[in-house]
Enzyme design. Sequence first.
Site, PDB file in Angstrom:
ATOM      1  N   CYS A 126       0.789  -1.308  -0.033  1.00 27.21           N
ATOM      2  CA  CYS A 126       0.167   0.096  -0.123  1.00 27.21           C
ATOM      3  C   CYS A 126       1.091   1.457  -0.048  1.00 27.21           C
ATOM      4  O   CYS A 126       0.047   2.418  -0.257  1.00 27.21           O
ATOM      5  CB  CYS A 126      -1.207   0.091   1.230  1.00 27.21           C
ATOM      6  SG  CYS A 126      -1.551  -1.353   1.286  1.00 27.21           S
ATOM      7  N   HIS A 266      -3.538   6.536   3.600  1.00 26.43           N
ATOM      8  CA  HIS A 266      -3.775   5.755   2.551  1.00 26.43           C
ATOM      9  C   HIS A 266      -5.221   5.258   3.215  1.00 26.43           C
ATOM     10  O   HIS A 266      -5.968   5.346   4.217  1.00 26.43           O
ATOM     11  CB  HIS A 266      -3.098   5.092   2.921  1.00 26.43           C
ATOM     12  CG  HIS A 266      -3.346   3.237   2.858  1.00 26.43           C
ATOM     13  ND1 HIS A 266      -3.656   2.578   1.029  1.00 26.43           N
ATOM     14  CD2 HIS A 266      -3.474   2.062   3.100  1.00 26.43           C
ATOM     15  CE1 HIS A 266      -3.716   2.260   1.614  1.00 26.43           C
ATOM     16  NE2 HIS A 266      -4.240   0.845   2.309  1.00 26.43           N
ATOM     17  N   ASN A 296     -10.207  -0.536   0.289  1.00 23.01           N
ATOM     18  CA  ASN A 296      -8.610  -0.216  -0.247  1.00 23.01           C
ATOM     19  C   ASN A 296      -8.077  -0.593  -1.173  1.00 23.01           C
ATOM     20  O   ASN A 296      -8.358  -1.739  -1.244  1.00 23.01           O
ATOM     21  CB  ASN A 296      -7.949  -1.018   1.006  1.00 23.01           C
ATOM     22  CG  ASN A 296      -6.761  -0.819   1.406  1.00 23.01           C
ATOM     23  OD1 ASN A 296      -6.146  -0.877   0.879  1.00 23.01           O
ATOM     24  ND2 ASN A 296      -6.181  -1.721   2.279  1.00 23.01           N
TER      25      ASN A 296
END
Length: 339
Positions: A126, A266, A296
């Site tokens: 990520c 994020h 996500n």
Amino acid sequence: MSQPVPRTRSQQPKRTVSIIGTGSYLPERVMTNQEIEKLVETSDDWITTRTGIKERHIAAENESTSDMAAGAARAAMENAGISADQIDLIIVATVTPDMFFPSTACFVQTKIGAKNAACFDVSAACSGFLYALEIAQQFITSHTYDTILVIGAEKLSSIVDWTDRNTCVLFGDGAGAAVLRHRGGGHGIISTFMASDGGLSDILYIPGGGSRYPISKENADQRLNSIRMNGKETYKHAVISMLDAAQKALADANLHSDDLACIIPHQANLRIIEAIAHRLNLPMERFMVNLDRYGNTSAAAVAIALDEANRTGRMKVGDYVLLVVFGGGLTWASSVIQW
């Protein structure tokens, strides 16, 4: 009279680096929490309360990571006002490449017609987009390249275990992109920070599919090539690490959190973002949040959010913007940008 000796690249004054255009791409199909209720024992209320996610985009079966990356790249090039032949380098951050090799960046090069570009991928989960952003910055400041396309792209639906209620509710597919260049009169990227802790790799990882545990007919039913996560430990380390990264990038930029016009974190879990906002003593209104609609998307998440913030006017010229991320590895990173 002797002739002046030409400056080598290392003797050139360093250049500032700005993001001159952004783009994103989301697959057409939207999967709601109600649809996931039909796959595993969960509920819309449970998912929303614990994550903040309401829906996510899922790529078509024949839609690859490079397809989505190319879509985001075209949007970023249009936004930046450049053509494909002006791109010197393409960096794709992804943990779901089209294949082990060639790199996904090479497939993107062909799809957008960037015939003059060098290409490679970055794997930092990520955190990948910010890792790639820092790499790109170094190439531009050192006069190695002038125009760089950085992309975060993921087809996480291809590595999700759709029988695991703790992980399948979290992830979605998509891509985001940014075009980087030196821009006279603009400061652009002011500070960056990157960190890793490989000793904690076992709280967020994919055990199989690589050289350690190749997939075979004997282990195919174990779903070793799907995401495994310790949610409680991931949450704890995400908050601590992202806060640390944010504070270090701010200190390096000689700025305070109050100076920030927009924070783009994020997009993993709303509770993580709320915890960081509380610790930075900032209102949630300053945070760009879109995980309720996209879930996500790993390396693509902050890139998609950056494009959305750019196109909706969340930042104006001269504003200070903080990007901060956390991912498997463990990896985490941050960047302060003057827009």
